[in-house]
Design an enzyme around this catalytic site. Structure first.
Site, PDB file in Angstrom:
ATOM      1  CE  LYS A 202      64.442  47.539  20.904  1.00  0.00           C
ATOM      2  NZ  LYS A 202      64.595  48.540  21.969  1.00  0.00           N
ATOM      3  CD  GLU A 277      77.190  47.594  10.485  1.00  0.00           C
ATOM      4  OE1 GLU A 277      78.304  47.278  10.973  1.00  0.00           O
ATOM      5  OE2 GLU A 277      77.024  47.837   9.285  1.00  0.00           O
ATOM      6  CB  CYS A 311      80.839  48.420  18.075  1.00  0.00           C
ATOM      7  SG  CYS A 311      80.251  49.514  16.790  1.00  0.00           S
ATOM      8  CD  GLU A 408      82.131  45.574  21.733  1.00  0.00           C
ATOM      9  OE1 GLU A 408      81.153  44.813  21.827  1.00  0.00           O
ATOM     10  OE2 GLU A 408      82.210  46.468  20.900  1.00  0.00           O
TER      11      GLU A 408
HETATM   12  P1  ADP Z   1      73.974  46.663  24.291  1.00  0.00           P
HETATM   13  O1  ADP Z   1      74.562  45.528  25.055  1.00  0.00           O
HETATM   14  O2  ADP Z   1      74.945  47.534  23.618  1.00  0.00           O
HETATM   15  O3  ADP Z   1      72.888  47.402  25.028  1.00  0.00           O
HETATM   16  P2  ADP Z   1      71.991  45.158  22.922  1.00  0.00           P
HETATM   17  O4  ADP Z   1      72.252  44.217  21.811  1.00  0.00           O
HETATM   18  O5  ADP Z   1      71.492  44.601  24.205  1.00  0.00           O
HETATM   19  O6  ADP Z   1      73.305  45.983  23.061  1.00  0.00           O
HETATM   20  O7  ADP Z   1      70.965  46.269  22.476  1.00  0.00           O
HETATM   21  C1  ADP Z   1      70.887  46.820  21.186  1.00  0.00           C
HETATM   22  C2  ADP Z   1      69.431  46.951  20.806  1.00  0.00           C
HETATM   23  O8  ADP Z   1      68.865  45.650  20.768  1.00  0.00           O
HETATM   24  C3  ADP Z   1      68.598  47.749  21.800  1.00  0.00           C
HETATM   25  O9  ADP Z   1      67.618  48.496  21.094  1.00  0.00           O
HETATM   26  C4  ADP Z   1      67.930  46.670  22.622  1.00  0.00           C
HETATM   27  O10 ADP Z   1      66.736  47.057  23.224  1.00  0.00           O
HETATM   28  C5  ADP Z   1      67.679  45.631  21.542  1.00  0.00           C
HETATM   29  N1  ADP Z   1      67.449  44.265  22.046  1.00  0.00           N
HETATM   30  C6  ADP Z   1      67.934  43.675  23.151  1.00  0.00           C
HETATM   31  N2  ADP Z   1      67.463  42.409  23.269  1.00  0.00           N
HETATM   32  C7  ADP Z   1      66.648  42.204  22.190  1.00  0.00           C
HETATM   33  C8  ADP Z   1      65.845  41.099  21.736  1.00  0.00           C
HETATM   34  N3  ADP Z   1      65.781  39.959  22.405  1.00  0.00           N
HETATM   35  N4  ADP Z   1      65.152  41.260  20.583  1.00  0.00           N
HETATM   36  C9  ADP Z   1      65.198  42.417  19.903  1.00  0.00           C
HETATM   37  N5  ADP Z   1      65.931  43.486  20.281  1.00  0.00           N
HETATM   38  C10 ADP Z   1      66.637  43.381  21.410  1.00  0.00           C
END
Ligand code: ADP
Length: 507
Positions: A202, A277, A311, A408
């Site tokens: 994803k 990570e 990061c 961050e």
């Molecule tokens: P950032 O703040 O750097 O965007 P995220 O952790 O929100 O980091 O996003 C990293 C990945 O996790 C993206 O692919 C995002 O769509 C996915 N993501 C965000 N929320 C969820 C969730 N509840 N379950 C699974 N994946 C998620």
């Protein structure tokens, strides 16, 4: 299997929505607007789409499928079938196919870079660097595929032998971020494929096109249908499917600590392996015996690469008293010379931030610091280019009471703290729940060992700011994560140990 996917998604795979893609590609077939499941290009079961924007202009690049739980479950089922067949192949065969994928990534590097700059915003030169970095994991793990050696252990009993086999873990769910849209996929998929696993990826909703382009090339390389699946859409429901499925045996995630914790929690119901990570809060320490020019060069490379959206980007620059003013002055001169603009413009070193929320976070950090006594030396505002552009910034007299210490920033802000001695610096560096990377600059050999060993992080750069490569283990300690990617350790994450005790059947 292929017709099954087509039937389930009821999608005409030739249907392409209109799009205003900001670059001309040599091979336009790399630009796909559909998800890739079971070797088919498909839309969401209900036909829903989400828009992808160019962060430099805010204009729409195109629409991609808005998939959810059901679509993901189907991708997992197709991955399961593909994985069994793939794992049965000799490692050498898997290696040869991965090597072909690597060659195709390099051969198409210009198009892959343009796609990345279009959806992510980073300067084209940095996108080229990331494609080379992304490809390097495929090359490395094509080689490592052949070296997943087990053990033969001296037994405790007569007429008995103990063997340890390494076997692929099975189907893997990979969730990746937008800041390194290609490398974070290959860093997970290449070791997974090398080990004999299948993956449902994803990608971030902001950068799906880079993922699709990697999938096109995987198909051309001969990676079989169903082994690599790219599912785009609703993060929460795709995440639920990946974590709740009993077929998925491992979740490999790169992203925020908040989402990482949630995925760990969700993965507990099926006791999955997890690799996380997560976020960092990297200290960048400059001791007063350091070569200041080397330190400034390191700071620019580490802090301002990808407009600070990494990061491992230093969140806190800790500088010793005696050289504080001189360092701030040299750093500010270098920061002031950074060229800001669209990633497609030649010479640009700083692109836009990914979205408005990212700019607001940066503004919040700067406002908070200034209200508590920090001073803006250069930058400190939105860039006149508008949209999500922010001025490269240096802040001095930053201290522990400010948000940089606990969150961050993920933007082009060098926050410069002050310290008195080595002990003080190490204590400040470790005063965070994160533990991903740290950097320090010194010419004292004893100090190099001492400080490197005392820093509570998974990675340390000494007299350098760029530390990522395919041969070294990338990963963090504390709340920055679990597991390592890249290096010879990276493939172990996708292998299970099986102990076989073999006794003679006659006395
Ligand atoms: P950032 O703040 O750097 O965007 P995220 O952790 O929100 O980091 O996003 C990293 C990945 O996790 C993206 O692919 C995002 O769509 C996915 N993501 C965000 N929320 C969820 C969730 N509840 N379950 C699974 N994946 C998620």
């Amino acid at each position: 299997m292929l017709s099954e996917a087509r039937r389930l998604f009821k999608m005409d795979s030739t249907q392409h929505p209109q799009c205003a893609f900001p670059a001309k590609l040599r091979d336009s077939s790399l630009l796909r607007h559909q998800a890739f499941i079971g070797g088919e290009w498909v839309g969401a079961g209900d036909g829903a789409v989400i828009a992808v924007l160019d962060p430099a202009t805010g204009t729409k690049i195109g629409d991609v499928p808005n998939m959810g739980y059901e679509d993901t479950m189907r991708a997992i089922a197709l991955a399961e079938t593909a994985q069994k067949e793939w794992a049965a192949r000799p490692a050498k065969e898997r290696s040869v196919i991965l090597r072909k994928w690597y060659d195709l990534l390099l051969a198409n590097a210009e198009d892959l870079s343009a796609i990345m700059t279009a959806e992510q915003g980073k300067p084209l030169e940095e996108s080229r660097g990331e494609i080379a970095y992304a490809a390097s994991f495929v090359e490395w793990f094509a080689e490592e595929a052949k070296r997943t050696y087990g053990d033969v252990i001296p037994s405790t009993k007569p007429r008995n032998r103990i063997f340890v086999l390494k076997q692929p873990i099975g189907v893997v769910g990979a969730i990746t971020p937008w800041n390194f849209p290609s490398a974070m996929i290959t860093r997970k998929c290449a070791p997974a494929f090398a080990a004999g696993c299948a993956v449902v990826v994803k990608p971030s909703e902001f950068t799906p096109y880079s993922a699709f382009a990697l999938a096109v090339l995987s198909e051309r390389a001969g990676i079989p249908a169903g082994l690599l699946n790219i599912v785009t859409g609703d993060a929460a429901s795709i995440g639920k499917a990946l974590t709740q499925s009993e077929t998925v045996r491992k979740i490999s995630f790169t992203g925020s600590t908040r989402v990482g914790k949630l995925l760990m929690e969700q993965s507990s119901s099926t006791v999955k392996r997890v690799a996380m990570e997560l976020g960092g809060n990297a200290p960048f320490i400059v001791f007063d015996d350091a070569d200041l020019d080397v330190a400034v060069k390191g700071a620019i490379g580490a802090k301002f690469r990808n407009t600070g959206q990494a990061c491992i980007s230093p969140n806190r620059l800790l500088v010793q008293d005696r050289i504080y003013d001189a360092f701030v002055e040299k750093l500010s001169a270098a920061v002031g010379a950074l060229q800001v603009g669209s990633g497609f413009e030649p010479g640009v070193q700083q692109g836009p931030l990914i979205n408005e929320a990212a700019v607001q976070k940066v503004e919040r950090h700067v406002t908070d610091a200034v209200s508590k006594g920090a001073t803006v030396v250069i930058g400190g505002k939105r860039h006149p280019l508008g949209n999500t552009f922010y001025q490269p910034t240096v802040l001095r007299d930053v201290d522990d009471s400010m948000l940089f210490s606990s969150e961050e920033t993920f933007g082009p802000i060098a926050a410069v703290y002050r310290f008195t001695d080595e002990q003080d610096a190490v204590a400040m560096a470790n005063k965070t729940s994160a533990g991903l990377s740290a950097y320090f600059f010194t010419r004292d050999l004893d100090r190099m060992w001492r400080v490197a060993e005392q820093l509570e992080t998974g990675m340390v750069g000494v007299n350098e700011g760029l530390i990522s490569n395919e041969v070294a283990p990338f990963g963090g300690v504390k709340e920055s994560g679990i597991g390592r990617e890249g290096s010879r350790y990276g493939i172990e994450e996708f292998l299970e140990l099986k102990y076989v005790s073999l006794s003679q059947y006659s006395a």
